[in-house]
Scaffold this active site. Structure first.
Site, PDB file in Angstrom:
ATOM      1  N   ASN A  85      -5.788  -4.212  -6.524  1.00  0.00           N
ATOM      2  CA  ASN A  85      -6.766  -4.273  -5.879  1.00  0.00           C
ATOM      3  C   ASN A  85      -6.314  -2.122  -5.629  1.00  0.00           C
ATOM      4  O   ASN A  85      -7.265  -1.676  -5.986  1.00  0.00           O
ATOM      5  CB  ASN A  85      -7.055  -4.288  -4.737  1.00  0.00           C
ATOM      6  CG  ASN A  85      -8.085  -3.352  -3.467  1.00  0.00           C
ATOM      7  OD1 ASN A  85      -9.055  -4.168  -4.107  1.00  0.00           O
ATOM      8  ND2 ASN A  85      -7.505  -3.163  -3.154  1.00  0.00           N
TER       9      ASN A  85
ATOM     10  N   ASP B 175       4.318   2.370  -3.624  1.00  0.00           N
ATOM     11  CA  ASP B 175       3.211   2.952  -4.776  1.00  0.00           C
ATOM     12  C   ASP B 175       3.190   2.269  -6.291  1.00  0.00           C
ATOM     13  O   ASP B 175       5.014   2.335  -6.593  1.00  0.00           O
ATOM     14  CB  ASP B 175       3.797   4.916  -5.185  1.00  0.00           C
ATOM     15  CG  ASP B 175       3.079   5.484  -6.267  1.00  0.00           C
ATOM     16  OD1 ASP B 175       2.626   4.771  -7.136  1.00  0.00           O
ATOM     17  OD2 ASP B 175       2.499   6.786  -6.263  1.00  0.00           O
TER      18      ASP B 175
ATOM     19  N   ASP C 198       1.006  -1.004  -0.139  1.00  0.00           N
ATOM     20  CA  ASP C 198       0.298   0.337   0.030  1.00  0.00           C
ATOM     21  C   ASP C 198       1.104   0.908   0.055  1.00  0.00           C
ATOM     22  O   ASP C 198       1.932   0.816   0.496  1.00  0.00           O
ATOM     23  CB  ASP C 198      -0.856  -0.198   0.891  1.00  0.00           C
ATOM     24  CG  ASP C 198      -2.072   0.879   1.293  1.00  0.00           C
ATOM     25  OD1 ASP C 198      -2.892   0.459   0.892  1.00  0.00           O
ATOM     26  OD2 ASP C 198      -2.618   1.978   0.762  1.00  0.00           O
TER      27      ASP C 198
ATOM     28  N   LYS D 141     -10.910   1.655 -15.686  1.00  0.00           N
ATOM     29  CA  LYS D 141     -11.822   0.139 -14.826  1.00  0.00           C
ATOM     30  C   LYS D 141     -11.790  -0.533 -16.763  1.00  0.00           C
ATOM     31  O   LYS D 141     -11.708  -2.149 -16.137  1.00  0.00           O
ATOM     32  CB  LYS D 141     -12.586   0.801 -14.224  1.00  0.00           C
ATOM     33  CG  LYS D 141     -12.142   1.571 -12.867  1.00  0.00           C
ATOM     34  CD  LYS D 141     -11.311   0.518 -11.703  1.00  0.00           C
ATOM     35  CE  LYS D 141     -11.271   0.654 -10.496  1.00  0.00           C
ATOM     36  NZ  LYS D 141     -10.327  -0.541 -10.239  1.00  0.00           N
TER      37      LYS D 141
ATOM     38  N   TYR E 171     -11.535   7.850 -15.095  1.00  0.00           N
ATOM     39  CA  TYR E 171     -11.883   6.077 -14.221  1.00  0.00           C
ATOM     40  C   TYR E 171     -12.417   4.791 -14.854  1.00  0.00           C
ATOM     41  O   TYR E 171     -12.171   4.108 -14.786  1.00  0.00           O
ATOM     42  CB  TYR E 171     -13.133   7.178 -12.681  1.00  0.00           C
ATOM     43  CG  TYR E 171     -13.386   5.026 -11.884  1.00  0.00           C
ATOM     44  CD1 TYR E 171     -12.151   5.108 -11.328  1.00  0.00           C
ATOM     45  CD2 TYR E 171     -14.514   5.137 -12.206  1.00  0.00           C
ATOM     46  CE1 TYR E 171     -11.666   4.012 -10.147  1.00  0.00           C
ATOM     47  CE2 TYR E 171     -14.648   4.473 -11.040  1.00  0.00           C
ATOM     48  CZ  TYR E 171     -13.296   3.475 -10.018  1.00  0.00           C
ATOM     49  OH  TYR E 171     -13.655   2.291  -9.402  1.00  0.00           O
TER      50      TYR E 171
END
Lengths: 241, 212
Positions: free
Chosen positions: A82, A59, A33, A149, A145
């Protein structure tokens, strides 16, 4: 010997729920993370709960940092891509180049880079789960966005085609609204958006983690290249209850 | 090619992009061509636009997932953000009932040896869906044409694709909005695969294989 599951964006929200679910399933976890503070807090909770977790504040856009996080790890059996951001939600003409670049870099390019480095260490029969979004179908006011995706969805299909020769399965989960900090960005619209959900409320992150758990394991050995919608039926056009 | 008071912009390079302006010109409308998506040039146009046709850059050469390097990824991202900016500018310049057509590829469906190209193909298609939704209130339309990936080796007749693009961009195509039109002579129907499977089947069960 326990298998290893690598989870990005692991410190909170859906990622944290995935770590806890896969840990409960018996996997050792490599948790990545970018938020070092949140990751440290979550790691404390995980170890207290008895999970075997190695963490790295990374990162995932930084390939060298990802490689360093994998140092000494011989096999990644499961990868859950994720990590992601929604970015500023505005119409196309109001999102600047830097905003678009950031969302695409984190949601897509980092996903590719992490997948490459994990696949180099993935034995035959591994499983990759990319976290996409129901939004990939399209939406006004979030084009960068949505595009990122949708790219993850197409990437999933292409990777599944390429990696099936090694028995590596690649699937995606496309959640609808999930109760995480990401939806705080909706601000004043949040209440109305929640009421638009077919179930009247967002999903709990543990529901997404449960799907990932199935896709990660051998019970899903016949599932490959699929995009599993987890949106309460919103993509069917279902009205709220 | 640039004319005074252009009301149509054609963006991109290659045979398909080159075949499009003359078809618009046949209708005596002003056409401006841009080699790349250039938001600044679009914003500088004095007139509103009736249509824009964008030919996306061809997919990069085939590459295995593990061989895709960062420079290649960054280059594709740069192309994407150029187009993103240009679409924002186009939506601001498009006349009511104006149309945008993107000529992309079918990589969004997935393909072997092209993970990055497929990903960006998916991004382009989704971006156009968003353009459709954001422009709907103003009466704008947006559609995609999806060609075969270049590495598939399929021949593309630029004139056929140009005709299709112009149809979608013109009032004659006003019933079509938010669509992805595969223009690959039916290859998406997996005719070749069907033939191969039929041939294999015929070897093991000749009486059935030859009669189906």
């Amino acid at each position: 010997m326990p298998q290893l599951a690598m989870v990005t964006g692991a410190a909170q929200g859906i990622g944290r729920a995935i770590v806890e679910r896969l840990g409960a399933d018996g996997f050792d976890i490599l948790a990545l993370d970018a938020d070092e503070v949140q990751l440290s807090q979550s790691a404390h909770d995980w170890r207290t709960a008895g999970l075997t977790v190695r963490t790295a504040a990374v990162d995932c856009r930084d390939r060298a940092a990802v490689i360093k996080a994998l140092d000494g790890i011989e096999a990644v059996n499961v990868l859950v891509n994720n990590a992601g951001v929604s970015g500023i939600l505005d119409p196309i003409g109001q999102v600047d180049r830097a905003g678009c670049d950031r969302v695409m870099s984190i949601n897509l390019l980092a996903t590719i880079r992490v997948a490459q480095e994990a696949v180099r260490r993935m034995p035959d029969g591994g499983s990759i789960i990319n976290i996409a979004s129901r939004g990939y179908l399209g939406g006004a006011g979030a084009a960068h966005y949505v595009a990122s995706k949708a790219a993850v969805v197409s990437l999933t299909r292409a990777m599944a085609i390429e990696l099936r020769w090694r028995g590596v399965r690649v699937n995606a989960v496309a959640p609808g609204m999930v109760d995480t900090r990401m939806i705080d960005g909706f601000g004043d619209m949040l209440g109305a958006l929640k009421r638009m959900e077919p179930t009247g409320a967002p999903a709990n992150p543990t529901e997404i983690a449960a799907i990932v758990s199935v896709l990660a394991g051998q019970d899903a050995s016949f599932v490959n290249g699929q995009i599993l919608m987890a949106d309460g039926g919103k993509s069917l056009g279902l009205p709220p209850l | 090619m640039t004319t005074s008071n252009p009301t149509i912009v054609v963006i991109g390079q290659g045979p398909v992009a080159e075949a499009i302006p003359s078809r618009f010109s046949a209708g005596a409308r002003g056409v401006i061509t841009l080699p790349h998506p250039d938001a600044g040039a679009i914003k500088a146009l004095e007139n509103g636009l009736d249509a824009a046709v964008i030919v996306a850059p061809p997919a990069p050469s085939p590459s295995l997932l593990l061989d895709i390097d960062d420079a290649r990824l960054d280059a594709q991202l740069s192309h994407f953000t150029d187009l993103f900016e240009a679409l924002g500018a186009l939506l601001g310049r498009l006349n009511p009932k104006g149309a945008i057509v993107l000529v992309g590829d079918r990589g969004y469906l997935g393909a072997w040896g092209a993970a990055d190209a497929c990903a960006f193909s998916g991004a382009y298609v989704a971006l156009m869906r968003c353009v459709t939704l954001e422009g709907f209130g103003a009466g704008h339309r947006a559609n995609c044409i999806a060609l075969d990936l270049a590495q598939d080796g399929a021949g593309v007749d630029p004139d056929e694709i140009a005709d299709l693009a112009v149809h979608l961009a013109s009032p004659a195509g006003q019933a079509i909005n938010g669509e992805i039109i595969l223009a690959n002579r039916g290859r998406s129907l997996r005719v070749r695969e069907a033939k191969d499977r039929r041939a294999d089947f015929a070897k093991t069960a000749p009486s059935k294989g030859t009669s189906q």
